[in-house]
Design an enzyme around this catalytic site. Structure first.
Site, short mmCIF file in Angstrom:
data_model
loop_
_atom_site.label_atom_id
_atom_site.label_comp_id
_atom_site.label_asym_id
_atom_site.label_seq_id
_atom_site.Cartn_x
_atom_site.Cartn_y
_atom_site.Cartn_z
N ASP A 1 -1.57 -0.09 -5.56
CA ASP A 1 -3.01 -0.19 -5.72
C ASP A 1 -3.62 1.19 -5.93
O ASP A 1 -3.04 2.20 -5.55
CB ASP A 1 -3.63 -0.81 -4.46
CG ASP A 1 -3.30 -2.29 -4.32
OD1 ASP A 1 -3.04 -2.93 -5.35
OD2 ASP A 1 -3.31 -2.79 -3.18
N TYR B 1 6.70 -0.16 3.09
CA TYR B 1 5.29 0.24 3.16
C TYR B 1 4.94 0.72 4.55
O TYR B 1 5.53 0.28 5.54
CB TYR B 1 4.38 -0.97 2.87
CG TYR B 1 4.59 -1.61 1.52
CD1 TYR B 1 3.84 -1.22 0.42
CD2 TYR B 1 5.53 -2.63 1.36
CE1 TYR B 1 4.03 -1.82 -0.81
CE2 TYR B 1 5.73 -3.24 0.13
CZ TYR B 1 4.97 -2.83 -0.96
OH TYR B 1 5.16 -3.43 -2.17
N TYR C 1 2.09 -9.04 -2.07
CA TYR C 1 0.84 -8.29 -1.84
C TYR C 1 0.71 -8.03 -0.34
O TYR C 1 0.61 -8.97 0.45
CB TYR C 1 -0.36 -9.08 -2.36
CG TYR C 1 -0.40 -9.18 -3.87
CD1 TYR C 1 -0.93 -8.14 -4.63
CD2 TYR C 1 0.07 -10.31 -4.52
CE1 TYR C 1 -0.99 -8.23 -6.02
CE2 TYR C 1 0.03 -10.41 -5.91
CZ TYR C 1 -0.51 -9.37 -6.65
OH TYR C 1 -0.56 -9.46 -8.01
#
Ligand SMILES: [Zn+2]
Ligand SMILES: [Zn+2]
Length: 376
Positions: A187, A253, A324
């Protein structure tokens, strides 16, 4: 009887020597044609070339005439390509190669030609150290790139990783354009850290083809002023763009999560274990305007608590490509299940998101025989 040149007569086996109706005298004009082409290619570096031939109008009609009247499948195109390639090679010392560095297409009717310069491809990884950069070019929607008050006259909605990489690359390769093909994308507000994201840099219509990659790296890293750092591994080819686009590398992440109320650490740790499962995710609301609404299933391999203080937690998540992450925290109004928010029965949202590792790349296959043979 038709009149032909000696080359065409040798090929079709008959005809009276004279002004050639088959090739329109093309064979005799090859040397001049090559001179014109070499002048156009003067600025371009290339190691090999390819030649194609098109028949239009009268030359096409003659081909049909020979077939219908004499039953001859004329090989004019191939013959011309062979003669052209032989003479081009002897003038330049370069060899013909399928889809070579430059591709010359000749129209036999009028000997007009087009030159296509093949792109150069380089495999590398990039680190994005700051938030607020899109991965690829994102032009301003108000002015469509012309520059307006909204975009501070930059013509861009966001500055991009691509902008920072291609600007020096275009200059160094004296190219017309360049493109970043990434293995997935982060993003705009996420950083890309760790070992960096694999990507293929495509240099379109380059005048230089052999640039020292360390030099290219330095130029980009200097230009990008630490916002983006690149490392290049090797030159690759068009095939690698497909490979990188279809790659499904797992990602690790690190997310900073904020909850609406204070959370018990033990409960949080327990819930994170439940998150290590297959996640069913409908396309997030925030990207629905540009992505199809569909359901995907992706696995979370691990969700670890790194830090916890009251309403804030830092969590590391290892998951399949294409999940996501913000939504497995927020739940996205029930579109992502399970989610941290759902399991804890409290609103949760991602405050900060970083990709800290992309597990995989083209490094391994760059050295395989298959890949090397693709590069010639
Ligand atoms: Zn001829
Ligand atoms: Zn604008």
């Amino acid at each position: 009887m038709i009149t032909v040149c000696s080359r065409c007569r040798d090929r079709i086996g008959f005809g009276e020597l004279g002004e050639c109706l088959i090739c329109c005298g093309s064979f005799e004009k090859i040397d001049d044609l090559i001179s014109d082409i070499l002048e156009d290619l003067n600025d371009y570096e290339y190691e090999n070339f390819d030649v194609g031939v098109r028949l239009y109008g009268s030359s096409k009609a003659i081909e049909l005439f020979l077939k219908e009247k004499f039953g001859i499948e004329d090989t004019l195109k191939d013959d011309f390509k062979i003669d052209f390639a032989r003479r081009f090679s002897s003038r330049t010392g370069k060899l013909r190669k399928v889809n070579g560095d430059v591709r010359i297409t000749i129209n036999l009717e009028d000997l007009s030609y087009e030159i296509d310069v093949s792109s150069v491809y380089i495999y590398g990884r990039y680190i994005k150290r700051v938030r607020g950069l899109s991965q690829t070019r994102w032009i301003c929607g108000y002015c469509e790139g012309r520059g307006c008050e909204k975009c501070n006259y930059t013509g861009k909605k966001y500055l991009s990783v691509e902008d920072l990489i291609i600007t020096p690359a275009i200059e160094i390769f004296k190219a017309e354009n360049a493109f970043l093909h990434g293995a997935g994308r982060e993003d705009v507000d996420a950083r890309m850290l760790g070992n960096g994201r694999p990507f293929v840099l495509e240099i379109a219509k380059p005048r230089r083809r052999k640039v020292d990659l360390r030099h290219l790296e330095e130029a980009i890293n200097q230009y990008a002023k630490n916002k983006v750092v690149v490392k290049f591994f090797d030159y690759c080819d068009a095939k690698s763009v497909e490979i990188i686009k279809n790659a499904k590398f797992k990602k690790r992440y690190r997310v900073v999560v904020r909850f609406d109320k204070e959370i018990d650490r033990a409960e949080l740790e327990e819930v994170l274990k439940k998150l290590e499962t297959v996640i069913t995710q409908r396309t997030p609301i925030r990207v629905l305007h540009r992505r199809a609404d569909k359901v995907r299933k992706r696995k979370v391999y691990s969700a670890k608590l790194i830090l916890h203080r009251g309403k804030v937690a830092v969590i590391e998540i290892l998951s399949d490509s294409g999940l996501y992450i913000k939504e497995i925290v927020s739940g996205d109004e029930g579109r992502t299940k399970p989610s941290l928010s759902e399991l804890l029965r409290v609103n949760a949202r991602v405050e900060k998101l970083d990709v800290i590792e992309v597990l995989g790349g083209l490094e391994e296959i760059l050295n395989t025989h298959v890949f090397k043979s693709l590069r010639g």
